[in-house]
Scaffold this active site. Structure first.
Site, PDB file in Angstrom:
ATOM      1  N   ASN A  37     -14.252  -8.940  11.866  1.00 35.91           N
ATOM      2  CA  ASN A  37     -13.633  -7.894  12.686  1.00 35.91           C
ATOM      3  C   ASN A  37     -14.532  -7.660  13.883  1.00 35.91           C
ATOM      4  OD1 ASN A  37     -11.799  -7.550  10.692  1.00 35.91           O
ATOM      5  ND2 ASN A  37     -12.400  -5.473  10.129  1.00 35.91           N
ATOM      6  N   GLY A  38     -13.960  -7.436  15.040  1.00 37.74           N
ATOM      7  CA  GLY A  38     -14.778  -7.163  16.227  1.00 37.74           C
ATOM      8  C   GLY A  38     -14.621  -8.279  17.240  1.00 37.74           C
ATOM      9  N   TRP A  77      -5.631  -8.745  14.044  1.00 36.97           N
ATOM     10  CA  TRP A  77      -4.937  -8.172  15.202  1.00 36.97           C
ATOM     11  C   TRP A  77      -5.473  -8.944  16.398  1.00 36.97           C
ATOM     12  CZ3 TRP A  77      -5.925  -5.485  19.783  1.00 36.97           C
ATOM     13  CH2 TRP A  77      -4.870  -4.704  20.293  1.00 36.97           C
ATOM     14  N   ARG A 120      -3.489  -0.542   9.263  1.00 29.16           N
ATOM     15  CA  ARG A 120      -4.373  -0.641  10.426  1.00 29.16           C
ATOM     16  C   ARG A 120      -3.717  -1.396  11.578  1.00 29.16           C
ATOM     17  NH1 ARG A 120     -10.205  -0.331   8.559  1.00 29.16           N
ATOM     18  NH2 ARG A 120     -10.734  -1.630  10.316  1.00 29.16           N
ATOM     19  N   HIS A 136       7.912  19.356  40.353  1.00 34.30           N
ATOM     20  CA  HIS A 136       7.136  18.531  41.291  1.00 34.30           C
ATOM     21  C   HIS A 136       7.380  17.042  41.078  1.00 34.30           C
ATOM     22  CE1 HIS A 136       5.056  22.069  42.730  1.00 34.30           C
ATOM     23  NE2 HIS A 136       4.898  22.445  41.465  1.00 34.30           N
ATOM     24  N   GLU A 160       5.796   6.207  20.626  1.00 32.91           N
ATOM     25  CA  GLU A 160       5.076   5.192  19.852  1.00 32.91           C
ATOM     26  C   GLU A 160       5.855   4.683  18.647  1.00 32.91           C
ATOM     27  OE1 GLU A 160       1.283   6.469  18.303  1.00 32.91           O
ATOM     28  OE2 GLU A 160       2.074   8.406  17.734  1.00 32.91           O
ATOM     29  N   LYS A 172      -4.138   1.412  13.807  1.00 35.49           N
ATOM     30  CA  LYS A 172      -4.683   2.703  13.382  1.00 35.49           C
ATOM     31  C   LYS A 172      -6.158   2.818  13.748  1.00 35.49           C
ATOM     32  CE  LYS A 172      -3.898   6.537  11.078  1.00 35.49           C
ATOM     33  NZ  LYS A 172      -3.100   7.534  11.825  1.00 35.49           N
ATOM     34  N   LYS A 200       4.500  10.966  20.164  1.00 28.27           N
ATOM     35  CA  LYS A 200       5.073  10.610  18.850  1.00 28.27           C
ATOM     36  C   LYS A 200       6.379   9.862  19.025  1.00 28.27           C
ATOM     37  CE  LYS A 200       2.394  10.895  16.817  1.00 28.27           C
ATOM     38  NZ  LYS A 200       1.081  11.422  17.035  1.00 28.27           N
ATOM     39  N   GLU A 258       1.932  15.686  22.927  1.00 26.70           N
ATOM     40  CA  GLU A 258       1.901  15.077  21.600  1.00 26.70           C
ATOM     41  C   GLU A 258       3.318  14.731  21.128  1.00 26.70           C
ATOM     42  OE1 GLU A 258      -0.170  13.718  19.870  1.00 26.70           O
ATOM     43  OE2 GLU A 258       0.522  13.769  17.810  1.00 26.70           O
ATOM     44  N   CYS A 298      -8.105  -5.304  12.917  1.00 22.76           N
ATOM     45  CA  CYS A 298      -8.313  -6.258  11.828  1.00 22.76           C
ATOM     46  C   CYS A 298      -8.855  -5.571  10.563  1.00 22.76           C
ATOM     47  CB  CYS A 298      -9.313  -7.315  12.252  1.00 22.76           C
ATOM     48  SG  CYS A 298      -8.932  -8.094  13.800  1.00 22.76           S
TER      49      CYS A 298
HETATM   50  C1  F6R Z   1      -1.169   8.393  18.030  1.00 23.52           C
HETATM   51  C2  F6R Z   1      -2.402   7.848  17.533  1.00 23.52           C
HETATM   52  C3  F6R Z   1      -3.415   7.366  18.515  1.00 23.52           C
HETATM   53  C4  F6R Z   1      -4.811   7.838  18.081  1.00 23.52           C
HETATM   54  C5  F6R Z   1      -5.884   7.241  18.991  1.00 23.52           C
HETATM   55  C6  F6R Z   1      -7.264   7.747  18.631  1.00 23.52           C
HETATM   56  O1  F6R Z   1      -0.338   8.795  16.984  1.00 23.52           O
HETATM   57  O2  F6R Z   1      -2.605   7.768  16.363  1.00 23.52           O
HETATM   58  O3  F6R Z   1      -3.130   7.803  19.801  1.00 23.52           O
HETATM   59  O4  F6R Z   1      -4.846   9.227  18.114  1.00 23.52           O
HETATM   60  O5  F6R Z   1      -5.866   5.845  18.883  1.00 23.52           O
HETATM   61  O6  F6R Z   1      -7.602   7.428  17.324  1.00 23.52           O
HETATM   62  P1  F6R Z   1      -8.717   8.208  16.542  1.00 23.52           P
HETATM   63  O7  F6R Z   1      -8.281   9.620  16.390  1.00 23.52           O
HETATM   64  O8  F6R Z   1      -8.829   7.493  15.237  1.00 23.52           O
HETATM   65  O9  F6R Z   1      -9.965   8.106  17.369  1.00 23.52           O
END
Ligand code: F6R
Length: 613
Positions: free
Chosen positions: A100-101, A74, A27, A509, A493, A608, A490, A486, A2
């Site tokens: 928020n929260g 959210w 976000r 395995h 997601e 985010k 990417k 990673e 949010c």
């Molecule tokens: C993937 C991504 C998420 C964040 C995770 C942690 O692209 O962005 O997996 O890495 O939510 O977020 P932070 O780094 O903000 O603690």
């Protein structure tokens, strides 16, 4: 998750708040709303969907007023719809609140309020808080500020809130606990937001609310701060370093692409003032006071989530190899819910782009309560995690708006590289000759990243071939295993293709069963200590008719002979390959997602700032 934007001043509030909500779209959210006060009226506009839908909805409505609050939601309690969207009004329609929260004890509070005659329109915990404030205000016949303060003493959970009143055109009330809130101080106006991005174009002077603080923002009486226990506080005004350009797409089609292309500069910014070739030294100013703790640590535990967790695994290889300190890398969400063996001899490195991830924050608090020293690696200056740690290093990558983390990852790995070098030097675990060589190599990384970005056309071509694959496998060994993880994250997601990252040797395995003529396997096969082993793993995939796309060192011949496609990257020390091998995988995911018509910057269901557990 949010987002909050609020305004009080002489200008029209609605357009300022609307623009601010657009800045917060990154976000992740599913509905939005704005309340404005004018001439004793409180008008609330709310809509499920994107901010653009709210904008269209109000096109023929009177949104005027110079004080207002806005929100992107959210969903947590109650599905995303117009009714559950914020702001939430009080029963008597005199007040409105954005939040928020999560209010954890909302169910008990709601029951009590119902017995006192309150009725609720939404399924949210936020509406309960609004009614609690209203109840206290009418019971005590007190100021709204006091009613909010007393209500916050009754709630458990996390909140950043802003409250507005129909009867008072000169006050916004804001408060926070475990969810960030920034106040911007303009000329005869105040802004309030869940992060600084909606504020930066109006003022550079900000106050970050601390946990348990409540503020009154009034044009007449100025900014007043108290704790929710009623102690006066003096606001600490800071200058924002953020630049407005960093929040714009700057000619790129998506923020993610812009951020991928920013990496030569963001890695450079991360090293600036920390790595000096002329002095042959590395220094991370933010951890100097705790350097001895790190150097003498019997063990380092990294806590993080998602991409930051992947950076942590790269850090494990770097620190163990260069500084010979044992490192364990933990999902913050797992670490916090068991009973970890940890004490004052341990050092915990918490990695987070946003600095607001709830699980990472909770892991820090747990480790702190057991006496461990906490080192932060954060991107967002002034974030909750950066303030909860004993010391730390900012990554200086600049605001990352695309939900998929790209430049933050390489900046985190850069800080970890610098840290490993600094510790190795201090402990004498790297020879002078190797230290100097590594310094030169690390200093050269931005140029090498730049040259990898030039392979974009070739990567687009590969993306075109594999964009319709339902599955993908990513393989790497040693320090490139987290690069495989990673790469897979990417892809899944942002393009919603199922992808898995594996240590290359583990393939036999289990995942080898998935390989057939259709299945693309992306392999990091650079010329390092495990090169020959990786070549054998590629042979195993090819023997089962799988498709192999390999990232190889420039000039490679062996892999070129067997893989379906190779992407060349420049030679660098094994320790720094993740910094450049990640780039083609980011580009590949980006192009595949665009070709599949996905919303690259705001992938479905993702946020985010993961501020809930
Ligand atoms: C993937 C991504 C998420 C964040 C995770 C942690 O692209 O962005 O997996 O890495 O939510 O977020 P932070 O780094 O903000 O603690």
């Amino acid at each position: 998750m949010c987002g909050i934007v609020a305004y009080i001043g002489k200008q029209e509030a609605f357009p300022i708040i609307l623009k601010g909500l657009k800045r917060l779209e990154y976000r992740g959210y599913d509905s939005s709303g704005i309340a404005v006060q004018k001439d004793g009226e409180l008008n609330i506009f709310k809509k499920q969907g994107k901010v653009a839908e709210l904008e269209a909805y109000v096109a023929d409505k009177d949104t005027s007023g110079t004080i207002g609050i806005g929100h992107t939601r959210w969903a947590t309690h109650g599905e995303p719809n117009d009714v559950n969207a914020h702001p939430h009004g009080s029963g008597n329609e005199k007040f409105a609140l954005v939040h928020n929260g999560i209010i954890e004890n909302y169910a008990i509070l709601k029951e009590e309020l119902i017995t006192r005659g309150h009725t609720f329109k939404s399924d949210t915990d936020t509406e309960v808080l609004m009614h609690l404030i209203e109840e206290i205000k009418s019971q005590q016949d007190c100021s709204l500020f006091r009613a909010v303060r007393l209500a916050l003493n009754e709630v458990h959970g996390a909140y950043a809130i802003v409250v507005i009143s129909k009867d008072n055109p000169d006050e916004l009330i804001a408060a926070r606990k475990s969810s960030p809130l920034v106040i911007g101080i303009g000329k005869n106006e105040y802004f309030c937001a869940s992060d600084a991005t909606p504020i930066v174009e109006f003022t550079k002077n900000v106050v970050y609310l601390e946990d348990g603080e409540i503020a009154s923002l009034s044009l007449k009486d100025g900014l007043k701060l108290k704790t929710i226990e009623n102690q006066e506080k003096t606001p600490y005004i800071q200058e924002l370093e953020m630049k407005l350009e960093a929040l714009e797409k700057g000619g790129y089609e998506h923020f993610m692409l812009k951020e991928i292309y920013e990496q030569p500069r963001s890695i450079q910014d991360c090293m600036r003032g920390r790595l000096s070739l002329s002095e042959n030294m590395v220094s991370l100013g933010g951890i100097l006071n705790y350097k001895d703790k790190l150097v003498n640590a019997k063990r380092i535990i990294v806590v993080a989530c998602g991409t930051s967790w992947h950076a942590g695994i790269v850090g494990e290889y770097l620190i163990e190899e260069l500084a010979r300190i044992p490192v364990e890398v933990e999902y913050a969400s797992e670490f916090r819910y068991r009973n970890p063996v940890i004490d004052e001899n341990d050092v915990v490195i918490a990695i987070s782009q946003s600095g607001e991830t709830a699980d990472t924050l909770a892991a820090i608090e747990l480790a702190k309560s057991r006496g461990a020293t906490i080192v932060g690696i954060c991107n967002v200056v002034g974030s909750s995690i950066s303030r909860a740690t004993h010391c730390g290093s900012y990554t200086h990558a600049g605001p990352e708006i695309g939900v998929a983390s790209t430049k933050a990852f390489t900046a985190q790995v850069t800080v970890l590289s610098l840290m490993a070098l600094m510790l190795g030097r201090e402990k004498g675990t790297i020879s002078d000759e190797r230290f100097s060589r590594l310094l030169i190599d690390l200093d050269n990384i931005p140029h090498k990243v730049e040259s990898v970005l030039k392979t974009d056309a070739q990567i687009q071509h590969i993306a075109e071939i594999y964009k319709d694959s339902p599955n993908a496998l990513y393989l790497g060994r040693g320090i490139n295993f987290p690069v495989a993880l990673e790469g897979a994250l990417k892809l899944k997601e942002i393009s919603y293709i199922h992808a898995e990252g594996y240590p290359a040797a583990e393939m036999k395995h289990g995942p080898i069963a998935l390989i057939d003529e259709e299945m693309p396997t992306f392999v990091i096969a650079t010329q390092d200590a495990s090169y020959e082993k990786v070549v054998s793993n590629i042979q195993e995939v090819k023997a089962r008719k799988g498709k192999v796309i390999a990232i190889v060192t420039k000039g490679d011949k062996d892999v070129k002979g067997i893989a379906d496609h190779v992407i060349e990257i420049p030679k660098t020390d094994d320790m720094f390959v993740p910094l450049i091998a990640t780039i083609p995988l980011q580009l590949l995911s980006y192009h595949i997602a665009v070709m599949r018509g996905c919303n690259v910057d705001q992938p479905r269901n993702l946020s985010k700032h993961v501020t809930v557990e």
